[in-house]
Design a protein around this motif. Sequence first.
Motif, PDB file in Angstrom:
ATOM      1  N   THR A  82       0.831  -1.133   0.147  1.00 52.69           N
ATOM      2  CA  THR A  82       0.010   0.092  -0.168  1.00 52.69           C
ATOM      3  C   THR A  82       1.071   1.432  -0.045  1.00 52.69           C
ATOM      4  O   THR A  82       0.576   2.230  -0.911  1.00 52.69           O
ATOM      5  CB  THR A  82      -0.937   0.049   1.242  1.00 52.69           C
ATOM      6  OG1 THR A  82      -1.599  -1.168   1.227  1.00 52.69           O
ATOM      7  CG2 THR A  82      -1.993   1.370   1.129  1.00 52.69           C
ATOM      8  N   ASN A  98      -4.343   0.393  -5.488  1.00 52.67           N
ATOM      9  CA  ASN A  98      -4.194  -0.400  -4.209  1.00 52.67           C
ATOM     10  C   ASN A  98      -5.675  -1.111  -3.791  1.00 52.67           C
ATOM     11  O   ASN A  98      -5.708  -2.071  -3.440  1.00 52.67           O
ATOM     12  CB  ASN A  98      -3.884   0.497  -2.855  1.00 52.67           C
ATOM     13  CG  ASN A  98      -2.485   0.842  -2.920  1.00 52.67           C
ATOM     14  OD1 ASN A  98      -1.445   0.095  -3.378  1.00 52.67           O
ATOM     15  ND2 ASN A  98      -2.123   2.001  -2.150  1.00 52.67           N
ATOM     16  N   ILE A  99      -6.458  -0.192  -3.854  1.00 55.55           N
ATOM     17  CA  ILE A  99      -7.975  -0.778  -3.695  1.00 55.55           C
ATOM     18  C   ILE A  99      -8.364  -1.859  -4.685  1.00 55.55           C
ATOM     19  O   ILE A  99      -8.876  -2.924  -4.441  1.00 55.55           O
ATOM     20  CB  ILE A  99      -9.028   0.389  -3.921  1.00 55.55           C
ATOM     21  CG1 ILE A  99      -8.728   1.369  -2.700  1.00 55.55           C
ATOM     22  CG2 ILE A  99     -10.547  -0.191  -3.597  1.00 55.55           C
ATOM     23  CD1 ILE A  99      -9.773   2.692  -2.762  1.00 55.55           C
ATOM     24  N   THR A 187      -7.255   2.648   3.169  1.00 53.52           N
ATOM     25  CA  THR A 187      -6.251   2.631   2.030  1.00 53.52           C
ATOM     26  C   THR A 187      -5.849   3.933   1.712  1.00 53.52           C
ATOM     27  O   THR A 187      -4.657   4.246   1.513  1.00 53.52           O
ATOM     28  CB  THR A 187      -6.912   2.040   0.979  1.00 53.52           C
ATOM     29  OG1 THR A 187      -7.625   0.516   1.162  1.00 53.52           O
ATOM     30  CG2 THR A 187      -5.911   1.898  -0.357  1.00 53.52           C
ATOM     31  N   THR A 191      -2.034   5.149   1.849  1.00 57.41           N
ATOM     32  CA  THR A 191      -1.407   5.549   0.439  1.00 57.41           C
ATOM     33  C   THR A 191      -0.823   6.791   0.388  1.00 57.41           C
ATOM     34  O   THR A 191       0.028   7.221  -0.227  1.00 57.41           O
ATOM     35  CB  THR A 191      -2.632   5.509  -0.702  1.00 57.41           C
ATOM     36  OG1 THR A 191      -3.094   4.242  -0.813  1.00 57.41           O
ATOM     37  CG2 THR A 191      -1.933   5.910  -1.888  1.00 57.41           C
TER      38      THR A 191
END
Length: 243
Positions: A82, A98-99, A187, A191
Amino acid sequence: MSDMTQPPANPFLKRLPLIVIAIVAILGAFFLRDYLTFEALAENREALIGFRDNNYLLTALVFIAAYVVIVAFSLPGATMATLTGGFLFATFPGALFNILGATIGATGIFLAARWGFGEALGKRLEGAAGTVKKFKDGIDENQWSMLFLIRLVPAVPFFLANLIPSFLEVPLHRFVISTFIGIIPGTVVYTSVGAGLGEVFARGETPNLGIIFEPQILFPIVGLCVLAALPIIINALRGKKGL
């Protein structure tokens, strides 16, 4: 009616994906723990940035694929992945990458667990009586709230949040949607930390991974948890009034 594809009839074949995940996870814990670290990212940051600058689309695709593998096989380094997403691609589109990777990987574990044990366990719970049956019915009535809660609460391990729905006959589309939306707050926070790693590297420091528990971050997430829990609370109060 379930929206799942019918699993193989052979019990071993049904459990094979979970067995593979378990084996890879154990091997990864031993052989990859020294590679998916902050130190490894610091040492290779210039090479990664150079490759990204020359092959942006390929870098994004490889990164998402790597994130999927890390999550799907429960390998160490999901947090570092992440942070790397933020470091390479900034908060946006890094958070989106990332998601996507986390959601696809989580879906892989969900399907493997559903094929291996989830359907049989779900049927047992459905056929149970007494407290177990009431517990199962209560979850069924509040599936959306339960799914968002286990994603939003930082204390729930990501791996468990993938397994629990598979044992409770949660439809695939609900799992995917709740995972994608539910992991957005955490996230984005991590991030954004990754997006600032350039300055962290320059100072020779390590990132503050406890930032999610700081009041300005934690309180909004707690607020989202309360909103997700409202339907459960309301249904519980209605149930008491009906007694």
